[in-house]
Design a protein around this motif. Structure first.
Motif, PDB file in Angstrom:
ATOM      1  N   GLY A  29       0.736  -1.343  -0.090  1.00  0.00           N
ATOM      2  CA  GLY A  29       0.029   0.081  -0.017  1.00  0.00           C
ATOM      3  C   GLY A  29       0.992   1.386  -0.020  1.00  0.00           C
ATOM      4  N   ASN A  30       2.204   1.341   0.380  1.00  0.00           N
ATOM      5  CA  ASN A  30       2.830   2.315   0.388  1.00  0.00           C
ATOM      6  C   ASN A  30       3.540   2.456  -0.930  1.00  0.00           C
ATOM      7  OD1 ASN A  30       4.504   0.336   1.113  1.00  0.00           O
ATOM      8  ND2 ASN A  30       5.924   1.691   2.281  1.00  0.00           N
ATOM      9  N   ILE A  31       3.521   1.717  -1.868  1.00  0.00           N
ATOM     10  CA  ILE A  31       4.518   1.668  -3.003  1.00  0.00           C
ATOM     11  C   ILE A  31       3.487   1.816  -4.036  1.00  0.00           C
ATOM     12  CG2 ILE A  31       6.093   0.670  -4.744  1.00  0.00           C
ATOM     13  CD1 ILE A  31       7.396  -0.569  -2.309  1.00  0.00           C
ATOM     14  N   HIS A  32       3.624   2.911  -5.071  1.00  0.00           N
ATOM     15  CA  HIS A  32       2.920   3.208  -6.069  1.00  0.00           C
ATOM     16  C   HIS A  32       3.356   3.689  -7.375  1.00  0.00           C
ATOM     17  CE1 HIS A  32       2.884   7.564  -5.170  1.00  0.00           C
ATOM     18  NE2 HIS A  32       3.016   6.909  -3.630  1.00  0.00           N
ATOM     19  N   ASP A  33       2.741   4.068  -8.443  1.00  0.00           N
ATOM     20  CA  ASP A  33       3.270   4.640  -9.663  1.00  0.00           C
ATOM     21  C   ASP A  33       4.572   3.807 -10.106  1.00  0.00           C
ATOM     22  OD1 ASP A  33       3.575   6.347 -11.850  1.00  0.00           O
ATOM     23  OD2 ASP A  33       4.838   7.756 -11.065  1.00  0.00           O
ATOM     24  N   ILE A  34       4.132   2.347 -10.416  1.00  0.00           N
ATOM     25  CA  ILE A  34       5.301   1.333 -10.881  1.00  0.00           C
ATOM     26  C   ILE A  34       5.355   1.406 -12.261  1.00  0.00           C
ATOM     27  CG2 ILE A  34       5.946  -0.891 -11.037  1.00  0.00           C
ATOM     28  CD1 ILE A  34       3.933  -1.387  -8.595  1.00  0.00           C
ATOM     29  N   ARG A  35       6.658   1.886 -12.782  1.00  0.00           N
ATOM     30  CA  ARG A  35       6.885   1.850 -14.299  1.00  0.00           C
ATOM     31  C   ARG A  35       8.055   0.749 -14.698  1.00  0.00           C
ATOM     32  NH1 ARG A  35       6.979   6.325 -11.312  1.00  0.00           N
ATOM     33  NH2 ARG A  35       9.034   6.497 -11.140  1.00  0.00           N
ATOM     34  N   THR A  36       8.062   0.302 -15.700  1.00  0.00           N
ATOM     35  CA  THR A  36       8.855  -0.436 -16.199  1.00  0.00           C
ATOM     36  C   THR A  36       9.895   0.045 -16.929  1.00  0.00           C
ATOM     37  OG1 THR A  36       7.089  -2.314 -16.633  1.00  0.00           O
ATOM     38  CG2 THR A  36       9.280  -2.659 -17.833  1.00  0.00           C
ATOM     39  N   VAL A  37      11.290  -0.545 -16.480  1.00  0.00           N
ATOM     40  CA  VAL A  37      12.532   0.264 -16.938  1.00  0.00           C
ATOM     41  C   VAL A  37      13.136  -0.841 -18.088  1.00  0.00           C
ATOM     42  CG1 VAL A  37      14.978   0.953 -16.481  1.00  0.00           C
ATOM     43  CG2 VAL A  37      12.930   1.440 -14.758  1.00  0.00           C
ATOM     44  N   GLY A  38      13.319  -1.967 -17.854  1.00  0.00           N
ATOM     45  CA  GLY A  38      13.747  -2.856 -18.617  1.00  0.00           C
ATOM     46  C   GLY A  38      14.171  -4.173 -18.012  1.00  0.00           C
ATOM     47  N   SER A  39      14.769  -5.180 -18.693  1.00  0.00           N
ATOM     48  CA  SER A  39      15.111  -6.208 -18.205  1.00  0.00           C
ATOM     49  C   SER A  39      16.354  -6.791 -18.721  1.00  0.00           C
ATOM     50  CB  SER A  39      13.746  -7.253 -18.561  1.00  0.00           C
ATOM     51  OG  SER A  39      13.856  -7.672 -19.917  1.00  0.00           O
ATOM     52  N   GLU A  40      16.855  -8.033 -18.246  1.00  0.00           N
ATOM     53  CA  GLU A  40      18.251  -8.648 -18.608  1.00  0.00           C
ATOM     54  C   GLU A  40      17.904 -10.236 -18.271  1.00  0.00           C
ATOM     55  OE1 GLU A  40      21.950  -7.736 -16.879  1.00  0.00           O
ATOM     56  OE2 GLU A  40      20.960  -7.662 -15.072  1.00  0.00           O
ATOM     57  N   ASN A  41      18.678 -11.019 -19.044  1.00  0.00           N
ATOM     58  CA  ASN A  41      18.526 -12.347 -18.893  1.00  0.00           C
ATOM     59  C   ASN A  41      19.828 -12.872 -17.733  1.00  0.00           C
ATOM     60  OD1 ASN A  41      16.043 -13.063 -20.329  1.00  0.00           O
ATOM     61  ND2 ASN A  41      17.121 -13.180 -22.147  1.00  0.00           N
ATOM     62  N   VAL A  42      19.466 -13.519 -16.863  1.00  0.00           N
ATOM     63  CA  VAL A  42      20.615 -14.110 -15.900  1.00  0.00           C
ATOM     64  C   VAL A  42      20.644 -15.647 -15.833  1.00  0.00           C
ATOM     65  CG1 VAL A  42      20.926 -11.843 -14.902  1.00  0.00           C
ATOM     66  CG2 VAL A  42      19.515 -13.409 -13.804  1.00  0.00           C
ATOM     67  N   THR A  43      21.728 -16.269 -15.516  1.00  0.00           N
ATOM     68  CA  THR A  43      21.453 -17.677 -14.969  1.00  0.00           C
ATOM     69  C   THR A  43      21.533 -17.642 -13.510  1.00  0.00           C
ATOM     70  OG1 THR A  43      22.535 -18.242 -16.950  1.00  0.00           O
ATOM     71  CG2 THR A  43      22.681 -19.847 -15.078  1.00  0.00           C
ATOM     72  N   VAL A  44      20.489 -18.296 -12.845  1.00  0.00           N
ATOM     73  CA  VAL A  44      20.399 -18.642 -11.283  1.00  0.00           C
ATOM     74  C   VAL A  44      20.183 -20.050 -11.272  1.00  0.00           C
ATOM     75  CG1 VAL A  44      19.559 -17.897  -9.312  1.00  0.00           C
ATOM     76  CG2 VAL A  44      19.295 -16.353 -11.097  1.00  0.00           C
ATOM     77  N   LEU A  45      20.978 -20.652 -10.377  1.00  0.00           N
ATOM     78  CA  LEU A  45      20.788 -22.161 -10.138  1.00  0.00           C
ATOM     79  C   LEU A  45      20.617 -22.850 -11.546  1.00  0.00           C
ATOM     80  CD1 LEU A  45      18.319 -21.941  -7.183  1.00  0.00           C
ATOM     81  CD2 LEU A  45      20.666 -22.641  -7.360  1.00  0.00           C
ATOM     82  N   GLY A  46      21.516 -22.579 -12.390  1.00  0.00           N
ATOM     83  CA  GLY A  46      21.526 -23.231 -13.649  1.00  0.00           C
ATOM     84  C   GLY A  46      20.502 -22.892 -14.620  1.00  0.00           C
ATOM     85  N   THR A  47      19.526 -22.212 -14.175  1.00  0.00           N
ATOM     86  CA  THR A  47      18.459 -21.789 -15.026  1.00  0.00           C
ATOM     87  C   THR A  47      18.427 -20.221 -15.694  1.00  0.00           C
ATOM     88  OG1 THR A  47      17.066 -23.258 -13.607  1.00  0.00           O
ATOM     89  CG2 THR A  47      15.906 -21.426 -15.009  1.00  0.00           C
ATOM     90  N   ASN A  48      18.153 -20.149 -16.848  1.00  0.00           N
ATOM     91  CA  ASN A  48      18.125 -18.827 -17.506  1.00  0.00           C
ATOM     92  C   ASN A  48      16.773 -18.091 -17.113  1.00  0.00           C
ATOM     93  OD1 ASN A  48      17.341 -16.906 -20.069  1.00  0.00           O
ATOM     94  ND2 ASN A  48      19.798 -17.118 -19.588  1.00  0.00           N
ATOM     95  N   THR A  49      16.927 -16.870 -16.471  1.00  0.00           N
ATOM     96  CA  THR A  49      15.665 -16.263 -16.152  1.00  0.00           C
ATOM     97  C   THR A  49      15.658 -14.869 -16.495  1.00  0.00           C
ATOM     98  OG1 THR A  49      14.211 -15.789 -14.212  1.00  0.00           O
ATOM     99  CG2 THR A  49      16.410 -15.967 -13.792  1.00  0.00           C
ATOM    100  N   LYS A  50      14.547 -14.099 -16.868  1.00  0.00           N
ATOM    101  CA  LYS A  50      14.672 -12.881 -17.180  1.00  0.00           C
ATOM    102  C   LYS A  50      14.420 -11.925 -15.770  1.00  0.00           C
ATOM    103  CE  LYS A  50      11.152 -10.677 -18.902  1.00  0.00           C
ATOM    104  NZ  LYS A  50       9.816 -10.234 -19.913  1.00  0.00           N
ATOM    105  N   VAL A  51      15.086 -11.110 -15.485  1.00  0.00           N
ATOM    106  CA  VAL A  51      15.174 -10.278 -14.325  1.00  0.00           C
ATOM    107  C   VAL A  51      14.594  -8.951 -14.585  1.00  0.00           C
ATOM    108  CG1 VAL A  51      16.389  -9.183 -12.495  1.00  0.00           C
ATOM    109  CG2 VAL A  51      17.098 -11.587 -13.067  1.00  0.00           C
ATOM    110  N   SER A  52      13.430  -8.419 -14.230  1.00  0.00           N
ATOM    111  CA  SER A  52      12.789  -7.161 -14.694  1.00  0.00           C
ATOM    112  C   SER A  52      13.406  -6.211 -13.704  1.00  0.00           C
ATOM    113  CB  SER A  52      11.338  -7.339 -15.001  1.00  0.00           C
ATOM    114  OG  SER A  52      11.024  -8.140 -15.947  1.00  0.00           O
ATOM    115  N   GLU A  53      13.353  -4.990 -14.264  1.00  0.00           N
ATOM    116  CA  GLU A  53      13.575  -3.718 -13.484  1.00  0.00           C
ATOM    117  C   GLU A  53      12.381  -2.620 -13.607  1.00  0.00           C
ATOM    118  OE1 GLU A  53      16.764  -0.125 -12.940  1.00  0.00           O
ATOM    119  OE2 GLU A  53      17.632  -2.371 -13.354  1.00  0.00           O
ATOM    120  N   PHE A  54      12.173  -2.134 -12.444  1.00  0.00           N
ATOM    121  CA  PHE A  54      11.096  -1.183 -12.364  1.00  0.00           C
ATOM    122  C   PHE A  54      11.503  -0.057 -11.413  1.00  0.00           C
ATOM    123  CE2 PHE A  54       9.152  -5.583 -12.769  1.00  0.00           C
ATOM    124  CZ  PHE A  54       8.525  -5.353 -13.537  1.00  0.00           C
TER     125      PHE A  54
END
Length: 211
Positions: free
Chosen positions: A132-157
């Protein structure tokens, strides 16, 4: 097909469907995730400290094969924090890194875990803005990284956090992936004026799950 082969095929079918059979016959199904945490080495490199590691149990009612049963689900939450000071804003503002592990609840080959349908934006909407105290969320971008041997997309806001009458711009990073039968959700929140991206990368690399 001879009788031995037929019996073997039937036995294999019963083994594969035994979980579903117990569900239909009225057994309460219990499903637990394996704890996911950040290793000590990654914590020492980044200055983050463990705030809590705890299990969270939930009971939900699911329907499968025309039957309704209660399922007990055990999730794990590990939260880490870094105390920082920002001149002109607040001393002691906390940068937070959270790892959630949640089991992939499957009944009759159908997944009932709502995380299976969530994208990274949904994770932020459900887990972060829900306070409830966080608002006006905006997407900035993303990058693919490998975590625990799995490729995953990390999104930034980016978003605005309100606290004690003051507004602070924050950065939020989020990702979700599957590992050893669990959904792993990672969320990082920190003041935008700080660059914690390298620390977040180190913490992601330091995630441990099972084994």
């Amino acid at each position: 097909m001879n009788r031995k082969l037929i019996a073997g095929a039937l036995l294999a079918t019963l083994v594969l469907t035994s979980g579903c059979l117990g569900f239909i016959l009225g057994d309460t199904l219990e499903v637990s995730a394996t704890k996911a945490t950040v290793g000590d080495n990654a914590l020492s490199q980044t200055g983050y400290e463990k705030a809590k590691v705890e299990s969270l149990e939930a009971k939900r009612t699911f329907e499968a094969a025309g039957q309704s049963r209660e399922v007990k689900v055990t999730n794990w939450v590990a939260q880490y924090e870094k105390t920082v000071g920002i001149d002109g804003i607040a001393e002691g503002t906390a940068a937070t890194f959270v790892v959630v592990s949640s089991p992939d609840v499957k009944i009759a080959s159908k997944s009932f875990n709502p995380l299976s349908k969530f994208d990274n934006r949904d994770l932020v909407e459900k887990f972060v803005s829900g306070y409830g105290n966080i608002h006006d969320i905006r997407t900035v971008g993303s990058e693919n990284v490998t975590v625990l041997g799995t490729n995953t997309k990390v999104s930034e806001f980016t978003a605005t956090a309100s606290s004690h009458g003051a507004n602070v711009d924050v950065t939020i990073q989020a990702t979700k992936f599957k590992h050893d039968g669990d959904y792993i959700v990672v969320l990082a929140v920190y003041p935008k004026r700080l660059d914690e991206s390298d620390s977040v990368s180190s913490l992601l690399s330091g995630i441990q799950h099972g084994g």
